[in-house]
Enzyme design. Structure first.
Site, mmCIF file in Angstrom:
data_model
loop_
_atom_site.group_PDB
_atom_site.id
_atom_site.type_symbol
_atom_site.label_atom_id
_atom_site.label_comp_id
_atom_site.label_asym_id
_atom_site.label_seq_id
_atom_site.Cartn_x
_atom_site.Cartn_y
_atom_site.Cartn_z
ATOM 1 N N ARG A 94 0.829 -1.202 0.000
ATOM 2 C CA ARG A 94 0.000 0.000 0.000
ATOM 3 C C ARG A 94 0.864 1.254 0.000
ATOM 4 N NH1 ARG A 94 -2.189 1.107 6.033
ATOM 5 N NH2 ARG A 94 -0.502 0.135 7.191
ATOM 6 N N ASP A 126 -6.473 -3.914 0.752
ATOM 7 C CA ASP A 126 -7.010 -2.843 -0.096
ATOM 8 C C ASP A 126 -6.011 -1.767 -0.527
ATOM 9 O OD1 ASP A 126 -6.659 -1.486 2.254
ATOM 10 O OD2 ASP A 126 -8.760 -0.881 2.495
ATOM 11 N N GLY A 127 -4.818 -1.799 0.031
ATOM 12 C CA GLY A 127 -3.822 -0.812 -0.382
ATOM 13 C C GLY A 127 -4.007 0.560 0.235
ATOM 14 N N ARG A 184 15.454 -3.232 3.933
ATOM 15 C CA ARG A 184 15.084 -3.978 5.131
ATOM 16 C C ARG A 184 15.825 -5.307 5.145
ATOM 17 N NH1 ARG A 184 9.388 -2.137 5.670
ATOM 18 N NH2 ARG A 184 9.080 -0.563 4.088
ATOM 19 N N ASP A 249 10.907 -7.699 7.997
ATOM 20 C CA ASP A 249 10.636 -6.660 7.000
ATOM 21 C C ASP A 249 10.499 -5.283 7.653
ATOM 22 O OD1 ASP A 249 8.276 -8.339 7.793
ATOM 23 O OD2 ASP A 249 7.213 -6.583 7.064
ATOM 24 N N ASN A 250 10.411 -5.241 8.965
ATOM 25 C CA ASN A 250 10.368 -3.951 9.658
ATOM 26 C C ASN A 250 11.694 -3.646 10.354
ATOM 27 O OD1 ASN A 250 7.760 -3.472 8.829
ATOM 28 N ND2 ASN A 250 6.809 -4.185 10.720
ATOM 29 N N ASP A 259 8.067 1.831 10.239
ATOM 30 C CA ASP A 259 6.748 1.187 10.262
ATOM 31 C C ASP A 259 6.121 1.165 11.664
ATOM 32 O OD1 ASP A 259 6.812 0.910 7.588
ATOM 33 O OD2 ASP A 259 6.884 -1.273 7.528
HETATM 34 P P1 AMP Z 1 3.131 -3.771 8.202
HETATM 35 O O1 AMP Z 1 2.678 -4.735 9.239
HETATM 36 O O2 AMP Z 1 2.328 -2.496 8.196
HETATM 37 O O3 AMP Z 1 4.600 -3.524 8.236
HETATM 38 O O4 AMP Z 1 2.771 -4.426 6.810
HETATM 39 C C1 AMP Z 1 3.203 -5.689 6.426
HETATM 40 C C2 AMP Z 1 2.966 -5.882 4.967
HETATM 41 O O5 AMP Z 1 1.563 -5.844 4.664
HETATM 42 C C3 AMP Z 1 3.603 -4.840 4.076
HETATM 43 O O6 AMP Z 1 4.068 -5.513 2.943
HETATM 44 C C4 AMP Z 1 2.491 -3.900 3.774
HETATM 45 O O7 AMP Z 1 2.691 -3.220 2.554
HETATM 46 C C5 AMP Z 1 1.300 -4.846 3.709
HETATM 47 N N1 AMP Z 1 0.031 -4.175 4.030
HETATM 48 C C6 AMP Z 1 -0.375 -3.758 5.248
HETATM 49 N N2 AMP Z 1 -1.596 -3.194 5.180
HETATM 50 C C7 AMP Z 1 -1.987 -3.262 3.884
HETATM 51 C C8 AMP Z 1 -3.161 -2.843 3.161
HETATM 52 N N3 AMP Z 1 -4.171 -2.239 3.764
HETATM 53 N N4 AMP Z 1 -3.193 -3.106 1.838
HETATM 54 C C9 AMP Z 1 -2.179 -3.722 1.218
HETATM 55 N N5 AMP Z 1 -1.061 -4.131 1.832
HETATM 56 C C10 AMP Z 1 -0.955 -3.911 3.153
HETATM 57 MG MG MG Z 2 6.192 -3.040 7.366
#
Ligand code: AMP
Ligand code: MG
Length: 466
Positions: A94, A126-127, A184, A249-250, A259
């Site tokens: 997203r 949903d991005g 990362r 990844d974080n 993040d």
């Molecule tokens: P995060 O936990 O926020 O670091 O996200 C982990 C992964 O999920 C990353 O690759 C984000 O881009 C993806 N992601 C999180 N929320 C969404 C969303 N609403 N739509 C698409 N990808 C998401």
């Molecule tokens: Mg992340």
């Protein structure tokens, strides 16, 4: 829409150096963009005119739409271990990279947008991003920056006019954030999983040039990342920060915090503190963070193909971490040299007595810490040991402590209230909180409320910040 005067000169060295790790992709339209907050100080650091960013073309650019001719946004790909489970392809689900800016101090920094719509890496999500969590990321990044902790920082939050669906309909937003890079541990994991070893080599070369230029090979890069991350996590621990989702990844190669999801500052000291509703086993709890970082770094060593050489570096990690922690604790306690046993005993005492972590250190400097303990004799015994080690000039000791121990942090109950108001269109509480945490060490009248822990028993939980 095309901007005539672009606010930034944007570059794309990453896309050029390692083309296999990003994909040109476009943001979805933002039908009714409204700039909610702009970080003027950061804009100036990037050499950008804040007035240009406030113009319609500037606001559009901050949502990834209306790009100047010839400019492309890209989605970055990476992998990662989430909750210990390997996901071979995560990536910007997203988010999009707008480009790289060389700032006024000559540092290359990524300008990245979050909430720009689905990409090939969205995995069915949903991005999109909501106003509340994006303002939260803004607030947390500024807090970390003000505390002197390496971090990505938000440049702006723009409400898009799109309504997004979570457990209820929410106003959508795009966050523009600035990072030393978006490399990362998960990026290296992804590259290592490809058939083509040249990609990993190119990634390593790019990471070295960008973050650790004196490293001459992958092993030296690894050592630098281990040290930068050990220092980072020690700094989190020293302010009671719980990241919440320390997946690989974080975890950045730069050593910056990235993040901000279900993150928060611990109130009463408890190593088991978690703020994510998903973290039922405490994998990413306050007290687990140093060990989880080591686990993440071990995955980096494997992906770099370092074998036993990585184990040798990691064997030093506990000492490296402890060194950072103990030096930080010495400063927090007003000691001129570290006293690891005194620091460890304090943490146990604070835990046993349920004392608020942030409150304690300011009270210690002010001479009022005793009042925070139910078992005052236990405190007295510890305090006498500290007393014996203090430098003679007590006024200087207290002043020095107040320069490293924050008075104002984004307390959970205050943050939740401010974000709730912002969601309803009232940004005043958010701005007031932001102004307070931007100057965390200097006491000001009228901010007393911010120094108090939340109501007892009001467990704070965030739901993954999405
Ligand atoms: P995060 O936990 O926020 O670091 O996200 C982990 C992964 O999920 C990353 O690759 C984000 O881009 C993806 N992601 C999180 N929320 C969404 C969303 N609403 N739509 C698409 N990808 C998401
Ligand atoms: Mg992340």
């Amino acid at each position: 829409m095309t901007t005539s005067r672009a606010p930034f000169d944007l570059d794309a060295t990453y896309a050029r150096d390692v083309p296999a790790l990003s994909l040109p992709w476009q943001a979805v339209p933002a039908p009714d963009p409204r700039l909610l907050v702009l970080n003027e100080e950061l804009a100036a650091e990037l050499g950008a005119d804040p007035d240009l960013l406030r113009e319609p073309a500037g606001v559009a650019l901050l949502t990834g739409t209306g790009l100047p001719d010839g400019m492309t946004t890209t989605a970055l790909v990476y992998a990662g271990h989430q909750w210990g489970v390997y996901k071979p392809r995560l990536g910007d689900g997203r988010a999009l990279l707008l480009g790289e800016v060389v700032d006024t101090r000559g540092r290359r920094r990524d300008l990245h947008l979050k909430g720009t719509g689905p990409t090939p890496y969205s995995r069915g999500y949903d991005g999109m991003a909501a106003v509340g969590p994006m303002l939260r990321e803004y607030l947390m990044g500024e807090t970390m920056h003000a505390l002197g902790i390496p971090t990505t920082r938000a440049l702006a939050v723009v409400a898009t006019g799109v309504e997004i669906t979570r457990d209820r309909p929410l106003p959508g937003a795009v966050l523009a954030r600035v990072a030393g890079s978006h490399l990362r541990v998960g990026t290296v994991q992804y590259a290592a999983g490809l058939d083509d070893p040249a990609v990993l080599q190119a990634l390593v070369a790019h990471a070295i040039a960008r973050h650790h230029p004196d490293a001459s090979d992958a092993l030296e890069l690894f050592s630098h990342v281990v040290d930068a991350q050990a220092s980072l996590v020690a700094r989190w621990m020293l302010v009671g920060f719980v990241h919440g989702v320390m997946s690989t990844d974080n975890t950045t190669l730069s050593g910056e915090t990235i993040d901000f999801g279900p993150c928060a500052f611990m109130d009463a000291v408890d190593p088991a503190t978690v703020f994510s509703s998903l973290d039922t086993k405490g994998r990413y709890a306050y007290g687990s963070q140093p060990a989880i970082l080591r686990w993440n770094l071990a995955r980096l060593g494997e992906s770099l193909g370092l074998g036993e050489a990585a184990d040798d570096v990691l064997a030093d990690y506990p000492r490296t971490y402890e060194r950072h922690w103990n030096a930080g604790m010495a400063a927090k306690l007003g000691l001129s040299t570290p006293d690891p046993v005194l620091a460890a005993d304090l943490m146990e005492l604070l835990h046993a007595q349920g004392v608020d972590f942030t409150t304690f250190f300011r009270a210690l400097a002010a001479g009022t810490a005793r009042d925070l303990f139910l078992d005052r004799r236990a405190f007295d015994a510890w305090a006498a040991r500290r007393e014996a080690r203090l430098p003679a000039d007590r006024a200087a000791v207290a002043a020095g402590m107040d320069r490293v121990n924050p008075l104002y942090i984004p307390r959970n109950h205050v943050t939740d209230a401010a974000l709730g108001a912002a969601e309803q269109g009232d940004l005043a509480p958010f701005r007031a909180l932001l102004a307070a945490v931007r100057e965390p060490f200097t006491g000001r009248r009228g901010l007393e409320r911010l120094t108090l822990p939340g109501p007892a028993g009001a467990a704070h939980v965030t739901y993954c910040g999405t």
